[in-house]
Design an enzyme around this catalytic site. Structure first.
Site, PDB file in Angstrom:
ATOM      1  N   TYR A  73       0.584 115.261  -2.746  1.00  0.00           N
ATOM      2  CA  TYR A  73       0.817 114.262  -3.789  1.00  0.00           C
ATOM      3  C   TYR A  73       2.211 114.413  -4.382  1.00  0.00           C
ATOM      4  O   TYR A  73       2.867 113.433  -4.713  1.00  0.00           O
ATOM      5  CB  TYR A  73      -0.232 114.391  -4.902  1.00  0.00           C
ATOM      6  CG  TYR A  73      -0.208 113.206  -5.847  1.00  0.00           C
ATOM      7  CD1 TYR A  73      -0.948 112.061  -5.564  1.00  0.00           C
ATOM      8  CD2 TYR A  73       0.568 113.235  -7.005  1.00  0.00           C
ATOM      9  CE1 TYR A  73      -0.906 110.969  -6.407  1.00  0.00           C
ATOM     10  CE2 TYR A  73       0.612 112.134  -7.853  1.00  0.00           C
ATOM     11  CZ  TYR A  73      -0.125 111.013  -7.553  1.00  0.00           C
ATOM     12  OH  TYR A  73      -0.086 109.928  -8.383  1.00  0.00           O
ATOM     13  N   PHE A 125      17.246  85.171  -1.161  1.00  0.00           N
ATOM     14  CA  PHE A 125      16.040  85.459  -0.392  1.00  0.00           C
ATOM     15  C   PHE A 125      14.859  85.315  -1.347  1.00  0.00           C
ATOM     16  O   PHE A 125      14.962  85.649  -2.524  1.00  0.00           O
ATOM     17  CB  PHE A 125      16.073  86.864   0.235  1.00  0.00           C
ATOM     18  CG  PHE A 125      14.856  87.118   1.066  1.00  0.00           C
ATOM     19  CD1 PHE A 125      14.726  86.511   2.304  1.00  0.00           C
ATOM     20  CD2 PHE A 125      13.796  87.890   0.599  1.00  0.00           C
ATOM     21  CE1 PHE A 125      13.578  86.691   3.067  1.00  0.00           C
ATOM     22  CE2 PHE A 125      12.655  88.073   1.362  1.00  0.00           C
ATOM     23  CZ  PHE A 125      12.538  87.474   2.594  1.00  0.00           C
ATOM     24  N   THR A 126      13.729  84.833  -0.821  1.00  0.00           N
ATOM     25  CA  THR A 126      12.589  84.447  -1.671  1.00  0.00           C
ATOM     26  C   THR A 126      12.185  85.519  -2.694  1.00  0.00           C
ATOM     27  O   THR A 126      12.204  85.264  -3.901  1.00  0.00           O
ATOM     28  CB  THR A 126      11.367  84.106  -0.799  1.00  0.00           C
ATOM     29  OG1 THR A 126      11.178  85.163   0.154  1.00  0.00           O
ATOM     30  CG2 THR A 126      11.587  82.800  -0.038  1.00  0.00           C
ATOM     31  N   ASP A 216      21.477  94.066  -0.523  1.00  0.00           N
ATOM     32  CA  ASP A 216      20.179  93.928   0.112  1.00  0.00           C
ATOM     33  C   ASP A 216      20.441  94.398   1.546  1.00  0.00           C
ATOM     34  O   ASP A 216      20.984  93.670   2.373  1.00  0.00           O
ATOM     35  CB  ASP A 216      19.700  92.474   0.081  1.00  0.00           C
ATOM     36  CG  ASP A 216      18.358  92.298   0.781  1.00  0.00           C
ATOM     37  OD1 ASP A 216      17.993  93.165   1.604  1.00  0.00           O
ATOM     38  OD2 ASP A 216      17.676  91.294   0.520  1.00  0.00           O
ATOM     39  N   LYS A 259      12.326  96.077   8.536  1.00  0.00           N
ATOM     40  CA  LYS A 259      13.265  95.436   9.450  1.00  0.00           C
ATOM     41  C   LYS A 259      14.098  96.514  10.152  1.00  0.00           C
ATOM     42  O   LYS A 259      13.600  97.147  11.063  1.00  0.00           O
ATOM     43  CB  LYS A 259      14.143  94.422   8.715  1.00  0.00           C
ATOM     44  CG  LYS A 259      13.408  93.115   8.378  1.00  0.00           C
ATOM     45  CD  LYS A 259      12.601  93.189   7.106  1.00  0.00           C
ATOM     46  CE  LYS A 259      12.095  91.843   6.650  1.00  0.00           C
ATOM     47  NZ  LYS A 259      12.115  91.706   5.204  1.00  0.00           N
ATOM     48  N   ARG A 383      10.865  76.385   8.971  1.00  0.00           N
ATOM     49  CA  ARG A 383      11.699  76.597   7.784  1.00  0.00           C
ATOM     50  C   ARG A 383      12.389  75.260   7.515  1.00  0.00           C
ATOM     51  O   ARG A 383      13.487  75.010   7.967  1.00  0.00           O
ATOM     52  CB  ARG A 383      12.733  77.711   8.008  1.00  0.00           C
ATOM     53  CG  ARG A 383      12.154  79.106   7.930  1.00  0.00           C
ATOM     54  CD  ARG A 383      12.018  79.589   6.500  1.00  0.00           C
ATOM     55  NE  ARG A 383      10.634  79.624   6.034  1.00  0.00           N
ATOM     56  CZ  ARG A 383      10.091  80.589   5.325  1.00  0.00           C
ATOM     57  NH1 ARG A 383      10.773  81.644   5.025  1.00  0.00           N
ATOM     58  NH2 ARG A 383       8.853  80.519   4.890  1.00  0.00           N
ATOM     59  N   PHE A 450       3.618  76.295   2.565  1.00  0.00           N
ATOM     60  CA  PHE A 450       3.772  76.521   4.009  1.00  0.00           C
ATOM     61  C   PHE A 450       2.768  77.512   4.572  1.00  0.00           C
ATOM     62  O   PHE A 450       2.389  77.431   5.729  1.00  0.00           O
ATOM     63  CB  PHE A 450       5.205  76.972   4.344  1.00  0.00           C
ATOM     64  CG  PHE A 450       5.684  78.180   3.592  1.00  0.00           C
ATOM     65  CD1 PHE A 450       6.282  78.055   2.351  1.00  0.00           C
ATOM     66  CD2 PHE A 450       5.540  79.444   4.127  1.00  0.00           C
ATOM     67  CE1 PHE A 450       6.716  79.170   1.651  1.00  0.00           C
ATOM     68  CE2 PHE A 450       5.976  80.572   3.445  1.00  0.00           C
ATOM     69  CZ  PHE A 450       6.561  80.431   2.199  1.00  0.00           C
TER      70      PHE A 450
HETATM   71  C1  LIG Z   1      12.032  90.999   4.121  1.00  0.00           C
HETATM   72  C2  LIG Z   1      13.155  90.878   3.195  1.00  0.00           C
HETATM   73  C3  LIG Z   1      13.080  91.355   1.880  1.00  0.00           C
HETATM   74  C4  LIG Z   1      11.813  91.894   1.260  1.00  0.00           C
HETATM   75  O1  LIG Z   1      11.312  93.006   1.916  1.00  0.00           O
HETATM   76  P1  LIG Z   1       9.746  93.291   2.059  1.00  0.00           P
HETATM   77  O2  LIG Z   1       9.692  94.623   2.731  1.00  0.00           O
HETATM   78  O3  LIG Z   1       9.140  92.190   2.860  1.00  0.00           O
HETATM   79  O4  LIG Z   1       9.178  93.341   0.680  1.00  0.00           O
HETATM   80  C5  LIG Z   1      14.225  91.269   1.102  1.00  0.00           C
HETATM   81  N1  LIG Z   1      15.360  90.730   1.569  1.00  0.00           N
HETATM   82  C6  LIG Z   1      15.461  90.254   2.820  1.00  0.00           C
HETATM   83  C7  LIG Z   1      16.751  89.655   3.288  1.00  0.00           C
HETATM   84  C8  LIG Z   1      14.371  90.290   3.670  1.00  0.00           C
HETATM   85  O5  LIG Z   1      14.475  89.785   4.908  1.00  0.00           O
END
Ligand SMILES: *Cc1c(COP(=O)(O)O)cnc(C)c1O
Length: 465
Positions: A73, A125-126, A216, A259, A383, A450
């Site tokens: 932990y 980004f969303t 990011d 990613k 998209r 979507f």
């Molecule tokens: C996927 C993504 C995120 C968010 O990451 P998660 O691991 O899905 O929470 C942030 N910025 C970009 C550009 C992304 O592609």
């Protein structure tokens, strides 16, 4: 001499058999899913190009590291291994693990964004934007204009327009800008990279005004490859060194391990400022967990540490980018309309030009994604107008300039033979594009429509077959 071909820099040790459905079975699956590829069951999909998020194949070393994960932990050995990997490869002093990228975005925005603040970024980004806005901030797009044009051929189409950034600083004052959020590469622009020179200039401008630069870093290794390939002076520099220099022009980053870090779950927040780190440590326990696991199992931290090292292997990243291009080049050669130049993680088909006999309110990108699945079992993502939702005031559909189908390539998962299957299918659909009918929306959820919207073909069958 003809160009020498290259192949995957790995061999296959375990295979996952795929279901290949008949045309009739795919037709039934598509109807069951309401012509929405998000609603297809993965067992009905042959080649899944819905997303590159959390879909990477792990290496034998990573699978082995799951076994040695330390599930303590507090003070887990695996945490120290992850911290070391981030320090070594990214160069930041302080690291906090999070369950995925948005966990890090939440911490950063809560700690830095206040009511009435402005957060400039190179396209949104969303989830990143949602966290900035939840904390009272306003996102301001400072990307170069060309990024919004699918046909503008630029080496670094993700760059910040320094005039836009400078003007914003003049207009609202540096004290209203908690940080600049720089995405490397820019997902929403088609995986387009930012140049080293641009990163340096953004950082210098921000330093003059006492503004932090937070990356990011989700696809930072892919960005580094484009620098190696395109920016003068970097052709003989190892990816690892390019990355180090990139991060030197920033104060910290949020990272989605799903990613470029080659794992299925995980993320982190990193920074150089000790005070921000101390405050982040206080907040991470509220939302994620102890600072030495923060939302990840010990084995997941172990696998991500290993993935971080593997991601900066020059052969790996070269093949990664070349595989996306291998698919894209075949489509360009066949005259398929798409976003150019080809980005780092995906091909974006220009559905409006592809299906130029359809109006945008017949959902051309949705119809094309459905037709692609029906033709070959390849799953892509809309998209366009469906993703853009409705205008809150008028209730009308938002009509985005870009109406696209995204073919996202998972890392190390498919071979170039799979890319050939995808290319053949897209090219054949283009040849009979006038048979593809528009769709009507039968069910429309009020938010993020979507994901769950349902459609049916307008008039006759989707494809006369
Ligand atoms: C996927 C993504 C995120 C968010 O990451 P998660 O691991 O899905 O929470 C942030 N910025 C970009 C550009 C992304 O592609």
């Amino acid at each position: 001499m003809t160009k020498r071909r290259t192949a995957e820099p790995y061999k296959i040790k375990a295979v996952e058999p795929l279901n290949i459905l008949s045309h009739e079975e795919r037709k039934q699956a598509l109807e069951k899913a309401g012509y929405n590829t998000f609603l297809l069951d993965s067992q009905d999909v042959y080649i899944d190009l819905l997303t590159d998020s959390g879909t990477s194949a792990m290496s034998d070393q990573q699978w082995g590291s799951l076994m040695v994960g330390d599930e303590a932990y507090a003070g887990s050995k695996s945490w120290y291994r992850l911290q070391e990997a981030v320090r070594e490869v990214y160069g930041y002093k302080y690291v906090l693990p999070t369950h995925q990228g948005r966990g890090a975005e939440n911490l950063l925005s809560q700690l830095k964004v206040k009511d009435g603040d402005y957060v400039p970024g190179n396209m949104y980004f969303t989830t990143t934007r949602a966290h900035q806005e939840l904390n009272g901030g306003t996102f301001v797009d400072v990307i170069i204009d060309e990024a919004h044009d699918p046909n503008a051929e630029l080496d670094f189409k993700g760059n910040v327009d320094l005039n836009k950034l400078q003007n914003l600083i003049m207009e609202v004052g540096a004290e209203r800008i908690p940080f600049v959020c720089l995405a490397v590469t820019v997902n929403m622009a088609g995986g387009q990279p930012v140049s080293m020179a641009n990163m340096r200039e953004v950082y210098e401008l921000c330093q003059e005004h006492g503004i932090d630069v937070m990356y990011d870093a989700t696809r930072c290794v892919e960005n580094a490859y484009f620098i190696k390939e395109r920016e003068p002076g970097y052709q003989n520099t190892p990816i690892k060194d390019i990355l180090k220099e990139m991060f030197a022009y920033s104060d910290g980053c949020t990272m989605s391990g799903k990613k470029d870090a080659l794992v299925n779950i995980g993320g982190f927040l990193a920074m150089n400022d000790e005070e921000l780190y101390t405050r982040s440590r206080e907040l991470v326990v509220v939302y994620e967990g102890m600072p030495t696991y923060g939302g990840m199992a010990g084995r997941d931290m172990e696998a991500m540490a290993q993935g971080i090292y593997e991601s900066v292997d020059d052969h790996y990243i070269e093949h990664r980018i070349q595989q996306v291009r291998y698919l894209g080049d075949q489509l360009i050669e066949a005259g398929i309309p798409m976003v150019r130049p080809i980005g780092g993680h995906a091909i974006f088909l220009d559905a409006r030009a592809f299906l130029d006999h359809l109006d945008q309110d017949q959902f051309p990108a949705q119809a094309l994604a459905a037709a692609l699945y029906l033709d070959s079992g390849v799953r892509a993502m809309e998209r366009g107008i469906v993703s853009a939702g409705r205008n809150k005031e008028t209730g009308e559909h938002n009509k985005p300039k870009l109406e696209m189908v995204r073919l996202t390539i998972p890392r190390r998962v498919y071979t170039n033979n799979h890319m050939d299957v995808v290319a053949d299918s897209v090219i054949e659909l283009y040849q009979k594009r006038h048979q593809i009918k528009g769709l009507q929306m039968d069910y429309e959820p009020p938010t993020l429509r979507f994901f769950n919207a349902r459609f049916s073909p307008k008039e006759v069958a989707l494809l006369e077959n």
